[in-house]
Write a protein that holds these residues in place. Structure first.
Motif, PDB file in Angstrom:
ATOM      1  N   PHE A  53       0.847  -1.243   0.124  1.00 43.01           N
ATOM      2  CA  PHE A  53      -0.074  -0.016  -0.103  1.00 43.01           C
ATOM      3  C   PHE A  53       0.842   1.522   0.099  1.00 43.01           C
ATOM      4  O   PHE A  53       0.441   2.155  -0.841  1.00 43.01           O
ATOM      5  N   ALA A  54       2.097   1.247   0.846  1.00 43.71           N
ATOM      6  CA  ALA A  54       2.714   2.401   0.939  1.00 43.71           C
ATOM      7  C   ALA A  54       3.283   2.790  -0.456  1.00 43.71           C
ATOM      8  O   ALA A  54       3.666   3.704  -0.861  1.00 43.71           O
ATOM      9  N   PHE A  55       3.693   1.414  -1.257  1.00 43.31           N
ATOM     10  CA  PHE A  55       4.552   1.647  -2.591  1.00 43.31           C
ATOM     11  C   PHE A  55       3.481   2.238  -3.570  1.00 43.31           C
ATOM     12  O   PHE A  55       4.106   3.257  -4.312  1.00 43.31           O
ATOM     13  N   PHE A  56       2.249   2.070  -3.628  1.00 45.34           N
ATOM     14  CA  PHE A  56       1.614   2.302  -4.589  1.00 45.34           C
ATOM     15  C   PHE A  56       0.236   3.114  -4.415  1.00 45.34           C
ATOM     16  O   PHE A  56      -0.503   3.192  -5.073  1.00 45.34           O
ATOM     17  N   PHE A  57       0.228   3.562  -3.226  1.00 45.41           N
ATOM     18  CA  PHE A  57      -1.173   4.310  -2.926  1.00 45.41           C
ATOM     19  C   PHE A  57      -1.199   5.659  -3.502  1.00 45.41           C
ATOM     20  O   PHE A  57      -2.400   6.277  -3.709  1.00 45.41           O
ATOM     21  N   LEU A  58      -0.144   6.076  -4.058  1.00 47.33           N
ATOM     22  CA  LEU A  58      -0.090   7.464  -5.008  1.00 47.33           C
ATOM     23  C   LEU A  58      -0.388   6.814  -6.568  1.00 47.33           C
ATOM     24  O   LEU A  58      -0.441   7.816  -7.208  1.00 47.33           O
ATOM     25  N   SER A  59      -0.271   5.748  -6.759  1.00 45.86           N
ATOM     26  CA  SER A  59      -0.434   5.457  -8.092  1.00 45.86           C
ATOM     27  C   SER A  59      -1.839   5.549  -8.749  1.00 45.86           C
ATOM     28  O   SER A  59      -2.726   5.793  -8.073  1.00 45.86           O
ATOM     29  N   LYS A  60      -1.809   5.881 -10.133  1.00 44.82           N
ATOM     30  CA  LYS A  60      -2.890   6.015 -10.716  1.00 44.82           C
ATOM     31  C   LYS A  60      -4.040   4.990 -10.791  1.00 44.82           C
ATOM     32  O   LYS A  60      -5.220   5.161 -10.874  1.00 44.82           O
ATOM     33  N   THR A  61      -3.490   3.679 -10.882  1.00 47.59           N
ATOM     34  CA  THR A  61      -4.193   2.589 -10.605  1.00 47.59           C
ATOM     35  C   THR A  61      -4.832   2.342  -9.322  1.00 47.59           C
ATOM     36  O   THR A  61      -3.603   2.160  -8.291  1.00 47.59           O
ATOM     37  N   ALA A  62      -5.928   2.072  -8.920  1.00 51.09           N
ATOM     38  CA  ALA A  62      -6.372   1.783  -7.564  1.00 51.09           C
ATOM     39  C   ALA A  62      -5.833   0.674  -7.093  1.00 51.09           C
ATOM     40  O   ALA A  62      -5.704  -0.182  -7.963  1.00 51.09           O
ATOM     41  N   ILE A  63      -5.370   0.655  -5.893  1.00 49.74           N
ATOM     42  CA  ILE A  63      -5.281  -0.842  -5.173  1.00 49.74           C
ATOM     43  C   ILE A  63      -6.606  -1.545  -5.028  1.00 49.74           C
ATOM     44  O   ILE A  63      -7.195  -0.914  -4.354  1.00 49.74           O
ATOM     45  N   THR A  64      -6.301  -2.844  -5.173  1.00 49.41           N
ATOM     46  CA  THR A  64      -7.670  -3.464  -5.049  1.00 49.41           C
ATOM     47  C   THR A  64      -7.276  -4.566  -3.843  1.00 49.41           C
ATOM     48  O   THR A  64      -6.180  -5.008  -3.689  1.00 49.41           O
ATOM     49  N   SER A  65      -8.431  -5.242  -3.265  1.00 51.55           N
ATOM     50  CA  SER A  65      -8.352  -6.088  -2.369  1.00 51.55           C
ATOM     51  C   SER A  65      -7.596  -7.581  -2.701  1.00 51.55           C
ATOM     52  O   SER A  65      -6.652  -8.177  -2.053  1.00 51.55           O
ATOM     53  N   PRO A  66      -7.926  -7.825  -4.093  1.00 46.07           N
ATOM     54  CA  PRO A  66      -7.228  -9.084  -4.772  1.00 46.07           C
ATOM     55  C   PRO A  66      -5.785  -9.064  -4.822  1.00 46.07           C
ATOM     56  O   PRO A  66      -4.753  -9.729  -4.262  1.00 46.07           O
ATOM     57  N   GLU A  67      -5.093  -7.852  -5.271  1.00 45.22           N
ATOM     58  CA  GLU A  67      -3.949  -7.394  -5.084  1.00 45.22           C
ATOM     59  C   GLU A  67      -3.245  -7.700  -3.559  1.00 45.22           C
ATOM     60  O   GLU A  67      -2.270  -8.120  -3.712  1.00 45.22           O
ATOM     61  N   MET A  68      -3.813  -7.086  -2.847  1.00 47.59           N
ATOM     62  CA  MET A  68      -3.492  -6.799  -1.527  1.00 47.59           C
ATOM     63  C   MET A  68      -3.483  -8.314  -1.019  1.00 47.59           C
ATOM     64  O   MET A  68      -2.409  -8.725  -0.133  1.00 47.59           O
ATOM     65  N   VAL A  69      -4.274  -9.198  -1.234  1.00 43.11           N
ATOM     66  CA  VAL A  69      -4.170 -10.510  -0.748  1.00 43.11           C
ATOM     67  C   VAL A  69      -3.109 -11.442  -1.331  1.00 43.11           C
ATOM     68  O   VAL A  69      -2.488 -12.099  -0.714  1.00 43.11           O
ATOM     69  N   ILE A  70      -2.856 -11.063  -2.702  1.00 43.77           N
ATOM     70  CA  ILE A  70      -1.662 -11.899  -3.269  1.00 43.77           C
ATOM     71  C   ILE A  70      -0.413 -11.263  -2.677  1.00 43.77           C
ATOM     72  O   ILE A  70       0.508 -12.243  -2.382  1.00 43.77           O
ATOM     73  N   VAL A  71      -0.273 -10.209  -2.422  1.00 42.57           N
ATOM     74  CA  VAL A  71       0.993  -9.707  -1.856  1.00 42.57           C
ATOM     75  C   VAL A  71       1.142 -10.180  -0.539  1.00 42.57           C
ATOM     76  O   VAL A  71       2.326 -10.739  -0.114  1.00 42.57           O
ATOM     77  N   ALA A  72       0.054 -10.139   0.336  1.00 45.32           N
ATOM     78  CA  ALA A  72       0.120 -10.667   1.721  1.00 45.32           C
ATOM     79  C   ALA A  72       0.267 -12.043   1.986  1.00 45.32           C
ATOM     80  O   ALA A  72       1.269 -12.612   2.488  1.00 45.32           O
ATOM     81  N   THR A  73      -0.202 -12.920   0.959  1.00 42.73           N
ATOM     82  CA  THR A  73       0.108 -14.585   0.829  1.00 42.73           C
ATOM     83  C   THR A  73       1.711 -14.666   0.451  1.00 42.73           C
ATOM     84  O   THR A  73       2.226 -15.548   1.017  1.00 42.73           O
ATOM     85  N   MET A  74       2.347 -13.927  -0.574  1.00 42.32           N
ATOM     86  CA  MET A  74       3.703 -14.006  -0.848  1.00 42.32           C
ATOM     87  C   MET A  74       4.365 -13.673   0.169  1.00 42.32           C
ATOM     88  O   MET A  74       5.557 -14.207   0.615  1.00 42.32           O
ATOM     89  N   GLY A  75       4.379 -12.418   0.855  1.00 38.26           N
ATOM     90  CA  GLY A  75       4.952 -12.034   1.881  1.00 38.26           C
ATOM     91  C   GLY A  75       4.957 -12.988   3.212  1.00 38.26           C
ATOM     92  O   GLY A  75       5.894 -13.289   3.905  1.00 38.26           O
ATOM     93  N   SER A  76       3.799 -13.466   3.615  1.00 36.88           N
ATOM     94  CA  SER A  76       3.680 -14.603   4.551  1.00 36.88           C
ATOM     95  C   SER A  76       4.363 -15.917   3.987  1.00 36.88           C
ATOM     96  O   SER A  76       5.070 -16.373   4.995  1.00 36.88           O
ATOM     97  N   ALA A  77       4.737 -16.181   2.872  1.00 41.72           N
ATOM     98  CA  ALA A  77       5.563 -17.289   2.567  1.00 41.72           C
ATOM     99  C   ALA A  77       6.858 -17.215   2.995  1.00 41.72           C
ATOM    100  O   ALA A  77       7.552 -17.944   3.405  1.00 41.72           O
ATOM    101  N   GLY A  78       7.357 -15.923   2.361  1.00 46.90           N
ATOM    102  CA  GLY A  78       8.806 -15.655   2.688  1.00 46.90           C
ATOM    103  C   GLY A  78       8.982 -15.316   4.106  1.00 46.90           C
ATOM    104  O   GLY A  78      10.022 -15.862   4.456  1.00 46.90           O
TER     105      GLY A  78
END
Length: 563
Positions: free
Chosen positions: A57-82
């Motif tokens: 969220f911190a990286f892309f909250f100023l992006s023109k493309t809105a951040i979506t819940s599915p994107e956050m879930v994918i990132v959270a899942t991969m971060g959890s794995a690592g």
């Protein structure tokens, strides 16, 4: 209960974009390196889903493309794995404490094959614990709440809080006198009744102070109690200036409390075992299957062949023992541990490691190097199976296809395994890792190493060690029985906090308690700071200490600071 909450009915996108995949990949590798340092320093880690979501969220909250819940879930899942795979560094360290360390190839290979075994069992775990049962999933609930708060409300202040706290904590760690520039103190002694001679101090550890918020105030009070017990015992121990180095009481308490918690909650264990036989192929109620049956069978075959070949050829384990570890370490212990985490937020991975060492010894692997493989299977398979199952719980609530999460996490296995090996190799070259003393407390690694030597029978126990373990174990049993009483529960400090405190330096124990006072008392109750902001500050502190701790050896090798 959170599992009964209505599922988000918003239609998911046709396919995941590259943005969350690339960000999740980078964050998984980063968190893997950070948690390698943190787990050897404190014995506890923050697995990573909330950290990854906040950073994305911190990286892309100023992006023109809105951040979506599915994107956050994918990132959270991969971060959890690592992030969760960082726990396997305890296995590497325990092996180094008991004999010849593993090579980089052996460490990376073991992490890969045990991770594959963990992923094999994610599908039955999801079927069993998410689709068939209505469990509370407190950890998944917390991650889902953070994602919803960030996506729906889009709090623009959180990224700034996160960046500021990370930079401030990195600066402190690099500037302190514990291998840094020596400008600020790493800890402050407590000049009271001569207790400083026994290690009484407060460590200004960002991880301990910030992580205290995520652990809860009962656990923080448990750290205080454990630290005080160490000070009481110190004059009577062979290492009075560092009482935590006499690890035997701590090991006895940790193991007995972990086993007693499972016995007291025997219905969880029994229902877990019973439910194993309830799986009859695909669940007809599954409207979001992870893999097609043929694909799943191929995945199982690849995982089993890879594990068998690597374990027998590279590590010298016999195939019967490998089968036992796959079934018990890959599946049974993950069912029990994941269900416990889904109901209570307590994951008994530490004590499960000890129990699997015992299973390995009974199956013929009594040597230290061999029975440690049992603990290694807990660390490797649990990092994938238990955490991905929890991730799939909030993924289902937020309407994210389960196959996305499965393959996203699979992408992280090889790079995170390689990073895990090289980071540990790096740490071991710059820090002394030993069962008796050493530069890092490594409480979980020392518990596994000490247990391995007991099964091995090659190293005699220090005088009085067995008696100390027995007394602490007996106290642990009684304490958990009292703790599980509903009338007494809220008044008693957490047994988990007490147990970990007994194998950490007193300065860290008091730091966790101080963190609880600051976050739960001063900021939360006093200044009414909202939970999302406190979570952001806690995450910043955790990541800041991890990055700072990893940076110091680099700066030492570059001769920027003295080693």
């Amino acid at each position: 209960m959170i599992a009964s909450r209505p599922v988000n009915t918003t239609a998911p996108p046709q396919q995941p974009s590259l943005r969350p995949l690339i960000a999740g990949f980078v964050l998984a590798v980063l968190l893997r390196g950070i948690n390698s340092y943190l787990t050897l320093s404190f014995g506890v880690i923050e697995e990573g889903p909330t950290i990854a979501a906040l950073f994305f969220f911190a990286f892309f909250f100023l992006s023109k493309t809105a951040i979506t819940s599915p994107e956050m879930v994918i990132v959270a899942t991969m971060g959890s794995a690592g992030g969760s795979l960082g726990f396997i560094s305890n296995f590497y360290a325990a092996k180094a404490m008991t004999g010849t360390p593993y090579t980089v190839f052996e460490m990376a290979g073991f992490a890969v094959v045990t991770s594959l075994i963990g992923l094999v069992f994610v599908i039955p775990l999801r079927d069993l614990l998410i689709l068939r049962e209505n469990l509370p999933w407190p950890g998944s609930k917390a991650t889902a709440s953070v994602i919803e708060a960030l996506v729906e409300k889009g709090d623009p202040k959180q990224p700034y809080y996160l960046v500021a706290s990370v930079l401030a904590c990195i600066a402190y760690v690099v500037l302190n006198n514990d291998g840094g520039f020596g400008i600020v103190p790493e800890s402050t002694e407590i000049p009271l009744l001569g207790l400083a001679a026994y290690g009484a101090a407060v460590a200004w550890s960002p991880f301990a102070i910030g992580g205290a918020f995520l652990m809860g105030m009962r656990t923080c009070i448990g750290f205080l109690v454990g630290g005080c017990i160490l000070l009481i015992m110190a004059p009577h121990l062979p290492t009075p200036a560092a009482p935590h180095r006499y690890v035997w009481p701590g090991i006895g308490f940790l193991v007995s409390t972990g086993i007693t918690l499972m016995l007291v909650n025997w219905r969880v264990v029994v229902s877990s075992v019973k439910s194993l036989v309830s799986i009859r192929g695909s669940n007809p109620d599954d409207d979001d299957p992870v893999l097609r049956p043929r694909t799943y069978l191929i995945f199982i075959a690849v995982a089993l062949v890879a594990t068998s070949l690597f374990s027998s050829l590279a590590l010298g384990l016999n195939l019967l023992l490998v089968l036992v570890l796959v079934v018990v370490g890959g599946f049974l212990q993950n069912v029990i541990a994941t269900r416990a985490a889904a109901q209570t937020a307590f994951n008994p991975a530490r004590v499960m490691g000890v129990l699997l060492q015992g299973v390995t010894a009974m199956a013929g692997g009594s040597s230290a190097a061999t029975n440690l493989a049992g603990a290694g299977f807990v660390a490797g398979s649990g990092a994938q199976a238990g955490n991905l199952t929890g991730d799939m719980a909030y993924g289902r609530w937020l309407k994210v296809p389960s196959r996305w999460q499965f393959w996203a996490q699979t992408l992280t296995i090889v790079p995170c395994a390689v990073v895990s090996a090289y980071v540990f190799e790096w740490i071991s070259k710059t820090k002394t890792i030993a069962l008796d003393g050493g530069d890092l407390p490594a409480p979980v690694a020392k518990m596994w190493a000490a247990t391995a030597l007991i099964f091995d029978g090659s190293t005699p126990m220090p005088p009085g060690a067995m008696k100390a373990m027995a007394i602490a174990a007996a106290v642990g049993v009684v304490y958990v029985v009292l703790e599980e009483n509903q009338k007494l529960h809220k008044y008693l400090p957490s047994s988990v906090g007490i147990g970990i405190a007994l194998v950490l330096p007193v300065a860290y124990d008091f730091a966790f308690f101080l963190g609880g006072l600051v976050f739960w008392g001063l900021l939360g109750k006093g200044f009414k700071v909202k939970d999302l902001t406190l979570t952001t500050l806690a995450v910043g502190a955790i990541v800041g200490e991890g990055l700072g701790g990893v940076m110091k050896p680099v700066l030492q090798m570059l001769k920027v600071i003295k080693g």
